[in-house]
Design a protein around this motif. Structure first.
Motif, PDB file in Angstrom:
ATOM      1  N   GLY A 112      18.117  93.705 -89.843  1.00 58.11           N
ATOM      2  CA  GLY A 112      18.205  93.521 -91.282  1.00 58.11           C
ATOM      3  C   GLY A 112      17.675  92.174 -91.727  1.00 58.11           C
ATOM      4  N   LEU A 113      17.766  91.927 -93.024  1.00 54.37           N
ATOM      5  CA  LEU A 113      17.249  90.690 -93.600  1.00 54.37           C
ATOM      6  C   LEU A 113      18.032  89.492 -93.070  1.00 54.37           C
ATOM      7  N   PHE A 114      19.379  89.617 -93.062  1.00 55.45           N
ATOM      8  CA  PHE A 114      20.244  88.536 -92.605  1.00 55.45           C
ATOM      9  C   PHE A 114      19.901  88.138 -91.173  1.00 55.45           C
ATOM     10  N   ASP A 115      19.685  89.177 -90.335  1.00 56.01           N
ATOM     11  CA  ASP A 115      19.321  88.973 -88.944  1.00 56.01           C
ATOM     12  C   ASP A 115      18.043  88.137 -88.849  1.00 56.01           C
ATOM     13  N   ALA A 116      17.045  88.472 -89.662  1.00 56.74           N
ATOM     14  CA  ALA A 116      15.763  87.765 -89.621  1.00 56.74           C
ATOM     15  C   ALA A 116      15.924  86.310 -90.056  1.00 56.74           C
ATOM     16  N   VAL A 117      16.697  86.102 -91.142  1.00 57.30           N
ATOM     17  CA  VAL A 117      16.890  84.742 -91.645  1.00 57.30           C
ATOM     18  C   VAL A 117      17.555  83.878 -90.581  1.00 57.30           C
ATOM     19  N   ILE A 118      18.626  84.419 -89.969  1.00 53.24           N
ATOM     20  CA  ILE A 118      19.346  83.682 -88.940  1.00 53.24           C
ATOM     21  C   ILE A 118      18.423  83.326 -87.783  1.00 53.24           C
ATOM     22  N   ASN A 119      17.590  84.275 -87.369  1.00 52.73           N
ATOM     23  CA  ASN A 119      16.714  84.022 -86.232  1.00 52.73           C
ATOM     24  C   ASN A 119      15.685  82.953 -86.528  1.00 52.73           C
ATOM     25  N   ARG A 120      15.136  82.955 -87.746  1.00 49.64           N
ATOM     26  CA  ARG A 120      14.141  81.916 -88.085  1.00 49.64           C
ATOM     27  C   ARG A 120      14.811  80.545 -88.100  1.00 49.64           C
ATOM     28  N   PHE A 121      16.033  80.475 -88.686  1.00 48.43           N
ATOM     29  CA  PHE A 121      16.747  79.196 -88.734  1.00 48.43           C
ATOM     30  C   PHE A 121      17.041  78.702 -87.324  1.00 48.43           C
ATOM     31  N   ALA A 122      17.438  79.625 -86.433  1.00 50.22           N
ATOM     32  CA  ALA A 122      17.725  79.240 -85.057  1.00 50.22           C
ATOM     33  C   ALA A 122      16.467  78.716 -84.374  1.00 50.22           C
ATOM     34  N   ASP A 123      15.323  79.372 -84.628  1.00 49.78           N
ATOM     35  CA  ASP A 123      14.053  78.891 -84.071  1.00 49.78           C
ATOM     36  C   ASP A 123      13.799  77.457 -84.493  1.00 49.78           C
ATOM     37  N   LEU A 124      14.036  77.209 -85.781  1.00 42.30           N
ATOM     38  CA  LEU A 124      13.791  75.883 -86.336  1.00 42.30           C
ATOM     39  C   LEU A 124      14.649  74.837 -85.631  1.00 42.30           C
ATOM     40  N   VAL A 125      15.945  75.162 -85.456  1.00 48.54           N
ATOM     41  CA  VAL A 125      16.850  74.192 -84.844  1.00 48.54           C
ATOM     42  C   VAL A 125      16.529  74.003 -83.366  1.00 48.54           C
ATOM     43  N   TYR A 126      16.158  75.105 -82.692  1.00 50.08           N
ATOM     44  CA  TYR A 126      15.822  74.991 -81.270  1.00 50.08           C
ATOM     45  C   TYR A 126      14.567  74.159 -81.064  1.00 50.08           C
ATOM     46  N   ALA A 127      13.646  74.215 -82.045  1.00 47.14           N
ATOM     47  CA  ALA A 127      12.338  73.611 -81.832  1.00 47.14           C
ATOM     48  C   ALA A 127      12.398  72.094 -81.809  1.00 47.14           C
ATOM     49  N   LEU A 184      33.716  79.088 -84.693  1.00 42.99           N
ATOM     50  CA  LEU A 184      34.536  80.295 -84.535  1.00 42.99           C
ATOM     51  C   LEU A 184      34.644  81.059 -85.860  1.00 42.99           C
ATOM     52  N   LEU A 185      34.923  80.297 -86.946  1.00 42.40           N
ATOM     53  CA  LEU A 185      35.220  80.961 -88.227  1.00 42.40           C
ATOM     54  C   LEU A 185      33.950  81.424 -88.938  1.00 42.40           C
ATOM     55  N   LEU A 186      32.837  80.703 -88.734  1.00 44.53           N
ATOM     56  CA  LEU A 186      31.593  81.095 -89.401  1.00 44.53           C
ATOM     57  C   LEU A 186      30.632  81.782 -88.438  1.00 44.53           C
ATOM     58  N   GLY A 187      30.433  81.133 -87.260  1.00 49.07           N
ATOM     59  CA  GLY A 187      29.410  81.613 -86.342  1.00 49.07           C
ATOM     60  C   GLY A 187      29.724  82.978 -85.763  1.00 49.07           C
ATOM     61  N   VAL A 188      30.984  83.187 -85.338  1.00 54.85           N
ATOM     62  CA  VAL A 188      31.317  84.437 -84.664  1.00 54.85           C
ATOM     63  C   VAL A 188      31.215  85.638 -85.618  1.00 54.85           C
ATOM     64  N   PRO A 189      31.862  85.601 -86.817  1.00 52.29           N
ATOM     65  CA  PRO A 189      31.724  86.761 -87.716  1.00 52.29           C
ATOM     66  C   PRO A 189      30.274  87.031 -88.104  1.00 52.29           C
ATOM     67  N   LEU A 190      29.528  85.962 -88.433  1.00 46.15           N
ATOM     68  CA  LEU A 190      28.134  86.156 -88.832  1.00 46.15           C
ATOM     69  C   LEU A 190      27.315  86.722 -87.683  1.00 46.15           C
ATOM     70  N   GLY A 191      27.595  86.239 -86.458  1.00 46.71           N
ATOM     71  CA  GLY A 191      26.866  86.720 -85.295  1.00 46.71           C
ATOM     72  C   GLY A 191      27.140  88.180 -85.024  1.00 46.71           C
ATOM     73  N   VAL A 192      28.424  88.568 -85.109  1.00 43.54           N
ATOM     74  CA  VAL A 192      28.787  89.963 -84.875  1.00 43.54           C
ATOM     75  C   VAL A 192      28.126  90.852 -85.935  1.00 43.54           C
ATOM     76  N   LEU A 193      28.155  90.361 -87.182  1.00 39.62           N
ATOM     77  CA  LEU A 193      27.540  91.108 -88.276  1.00 39.62           C
ATOM     78  C   LEU A 193      26.042  91.282 -88.031  1.00 39.62           C
ATOM     79  N   ARG A 232      23.434  83.367 -82.780  1.00 37.38           N
ATOM     80  CA  ARG A 232      22.470  84.145 -82.020  1.00 37.38           C
ATOM     81  C   ARG A 232      23.099  84.708 -80.757  1.00 37.38           C
ATOM     82  N   LEU A 233      23.972  83.889 -80.116  1.00 36.17           N
ATOM     83  CA  LEU A 233      24.625  84.353 -78.895  1.00 36.17           C
ATOM     84  C   LEU A 233      25.532  85.547 -79.185  1.00 36.17           C
ATOM     85  N   CYS A 234      26.337  85.423 -80.247  1.00 33.85           N
ATOM     86  CA  CYS A 234      27.228  86.531 -80.614  1.00 33.85           C
ATOM     87  C   CYS A 234      26.401  87.745 -81.012  1.00 33.85           C
ATOM     88  N   ARG A 235      25.300  87.489 -81.679  1.00 35.85           N
ATOM     89  CA  ARG A 235      24.435  88.584 -82.098  1.00 35.85           C
ATOM     90  C   ARG A 235      23.938  89.358 -80.880  1.00 35.85           C
TER      91      ARG A 235
END
Lengths: 321, 310
Positions: free
Chosen positions: B137-152, B121-130, B187-190
């Motif tokens: 943006g760059l932040f968006d790309a970094v988050i998406n690559r990290f999510a890919d890694l964790v999903y894989a 809630l405190l980290l994921g939601v604000p970062l996702g909304v941002l 990613r969901l909040c995004r």
């Protein structure tokens, strides 16, 4: 986009993933408590000969990046070193090969059950959308989706193994028939959890397909319900189900850690757990990286299958570039 | 067949992998009156799930007054035995009362997952909304690559390997699980924010010259609340599965702590003597996780029924 570019792109991203995993797995040696040398010694006495051998073998005097490169070049040739404590002195690859067969059998058994149970149940739920049959099946799917596999397994183990005594509660069995009896309860437990996703996917796909104009048209043309079901509904439900097939092949690996613990099965999951508990790092690294490679390979095959099965994915991919 | 074909489908969107809803204004006639009333009425099942979760919450809050015995009190003369002598669920190998351990274990089972959900809630939601508001943006790309890694990779495999090898106790495990939950939450909040950010009210707020932070957290956030609540519940359930699972494998709470996973593990060796010792915690874990999943699904359906024609 041609199929070659598609495969090459996926291959490249898979390799990148593996590289990231290998770095993480290698870093475990530095991150584990104690110095890398202590971790590699385990409980063996630190004789000068052994220390010198380990230093040379693992390039401990070189910087981290070089150590990693040495380790990676060995790992690519499937050389992960030898076990420290679980089966002292045995090459890690041989240990993994010894355990892989049982895990593969369990996964295959489970996949068979999921296809025989999950897909038809999802179809029924989709066709009877909103009715009692749909609600009961969806409820079962939610329970399977939410419940952890180890808790379900212990309940199944007690009911069918201890209380009713229908199935053995321990070990893997010898010979085909015995092996099947021993693997039935673990496979059923896994199937309950995995079917949940397949049922949901198939149900959603069926509901969507049933709403399409071409289906109404097929029925208007007077095609028999069986033909409509098989040629129109089932075929168009295939892509989402194939996509979840990747998860079906991978989940037995991660759930296997629990299943093999509950039913005392000597598979890959229990090897990883034993190695983790015994702090046998080469075995942990080798097993984790090989499992990761398997996951990447399965994902690649599933993507490829989806690419071949669904022309829309091809067209979409073509439009992207 | 006719009613089947014009019914709005409610299940095509996958919670873990949401398809951005195309248009939040319902097209006329997509949801029939019957469908809407079905979605808003709390079904029996949801009531059951809510009462199960409420009972567990009661155990967490008032557990100390409800235990008939001290959960750590040993009775070596009695040892492992089935129900009897005032021990409703029997005793474990050291003669400790199983019911008391079960009640005390509720707190252990819930605290870690609560921290994971709080982290989401405190980290994921604000970062996702941002990330959603500044998509591309760059932040968006970094988050998406990290999510890919964790999903894989199977997350549980990573948790077992990392926690088991580095092994710095329960709170380290909580931190690792939080780290693995975060990408999905972000990613969901995004994705839900991305849909909202294209709507006229956001455009209007921007035209009025409101600061971006105010638009994100006072205007967009209330509109994605159902999704956020539902995913937080799912995060909680998933963390409970992972953390109790680690205890079941012997990698979680330190030995001697009353914990459902630990109880399940020890009880399994005593299945023939006192089956309740492992059946009871097993069922508690199932009730907690399935209950939370059902509640999350229902909240999500209810919260998005009017606005989202999925």
């Amino acid at each position: 986009m041609s199929i070659t570019t598609f495969v090459l792109r996926r291959l490249a991203s898979g390799l990148l993933l593996l590289l990231a995993l290998s770095l993480l797995v290698f870093a475990l040696l530095d991150a584990s408590p104690g110095s890398p040398l202590q971790s590699l010694l385990g409980t063996r006495p630190a004789t000068p000969e052994l220390v010198a051998e380990l230093r040379a073998r693992h390039h401990l005097d070189e910087p981290f990046a070089l150590q990693y490169l040495h380790w990676l070049s060995d790992a690519v040739r499937l050389d992960f070193g030898r076990s420290i404590s679980v089966q002292a002195g045995t090459p890690v690859v041989d240990m993994v090969y010894g355990r892989a067969a049982l895990s593969a059998e369990l996964a295959a058994y489970c996949l068979l059950l999921v296809l025989l149970l999950g897909v038809p149940l999802g179809l029924i739920a989709g066709i009877r959308h909103g009715r009692t049959a749909d609600r009961s099946i969806s409820l079962l799917a939610t329970v399977g989706f939410g419940a952890p596999v180890y808790a379900l397994s212990v309940v199944l183990l007690y009911v069918f193994g201890v209380a009713l005594g229908w199935f053995p509660v321990y070990g893997a069995g010898e010979g085909f028939a015995d092996r099947v009896t021993h693997l039935t309860l673990p496979a059923v437990a896994l199937t309950t959890v995995l079917s949940a996703v397949v049922v949901r996917q198939t149900r959603a796909a069926t509901v969507t397909v049933l709403r399409q104009d071409y289906l109404t048209f097929a029925r208007l043309r007077g095609l028999s319900p069986a033909r409509v079901l098989i040629h129109y509904v089932l075929r168009n439900c295939a892509p989402p189900v194939v996509t979840s097939a990747g998860m079906l092949l991978i989940a037995p690996l991660s759930a296997g850690i629990f299943i093999e613990q509950v039913f005392s099965l000597p598979g890959m999951g229990s090897l990883l757990l034993t190695a983790v508990a015994a702090e046998d790092l080469p075995v942990v690294q080798g097993t984790a990286l090989l499992l990761g490679a398997l996951v990447v390979l399965v994902n690649l095959l599933v993507d490829l299958l989806g690419f071949l099965l669904d022309p829309r994915v091809r067209l979409h991919a073509a439009g992207e570039h | 067949m006719a009613d089947m074909t014009d019914m709005a489908d409610t299940d095509t969107a996958d919670m873990a992998n949401p398809v951005p809803a195309p248009n939040p204004v319902p097209a006329p006639g997509t949801a029939s009156a019957r469908e809407v009333s079905r979605r808003f009425r709390p079904p029996v099942l949801v009531a059951l799930a809510a009462s199960g979760v409420a009972v567990i919450a009661l155990l967490v809050v008032a557990g100390g007054w409800l235990t008939p015995y001290d959960p750590g009190q040993q009775d070596l003369m009695r040892g492992a035995a089935g129900p009897g002598d005032g021990h409703w669920l029997g005793t474990d190998a050291l003669g400790r009362d199983v019911l008391s351990q079960l009640v005390a274990g509720a707190r252990t089972a819930v605290v870690g997952p609560l921290c994971v959900a709080a982290g989401a809630l405190l980290l994921g939601v604000p970062l996702g909304v941002l990330a959603g508001y500044r998509a591309g943006g760059l932040f968006d790309a970094v988050i998406n690559r990290f999510a890919d890694l964790v999903y894989a990779f199977p997350a549980m495999l990573l948790v077992v390997v990392v926690v088991g090898t580095i092994g710095d106790g329960y709170w380290f495990a909580v931190a690792v699980v939080t780290l693995l939950v975060l990408p999905a939450q972000i990613r969901l909040c995004r994705n839900t924010t991305l849909v909202q950010a294209r709507l006229p009210y956001v455009e209007a707020a921007r035209t009025l010259g409101l600061p971006a932070a105010r638009i994100m957290f006072r205007h967009i956030l209330p509109n994605i609340r159902p999704t956020v609540l539902a995913t937080l519940l799912l995060d909680f359930g998933g963390a409970l599965i992972s953390l109790s699972g680690l205890s079941y494998l012997g990698l979680g709470v330190p030995p001697g702590t009353p914990d459902w996973g630990e109880l399940l593990r020890q009880g399994q060796t005593l299945l023939a003597v006192n089956p309740y010792m492992s059946l009871a915690p097993g069922l508690m874990i199932i009730i907690a996780t399935v209950g939370v999943t059902l509640l999350g699904d229902w909240l999500y359906d209810r919260g998005t029924a009017g606005t989202d024609p999925r």
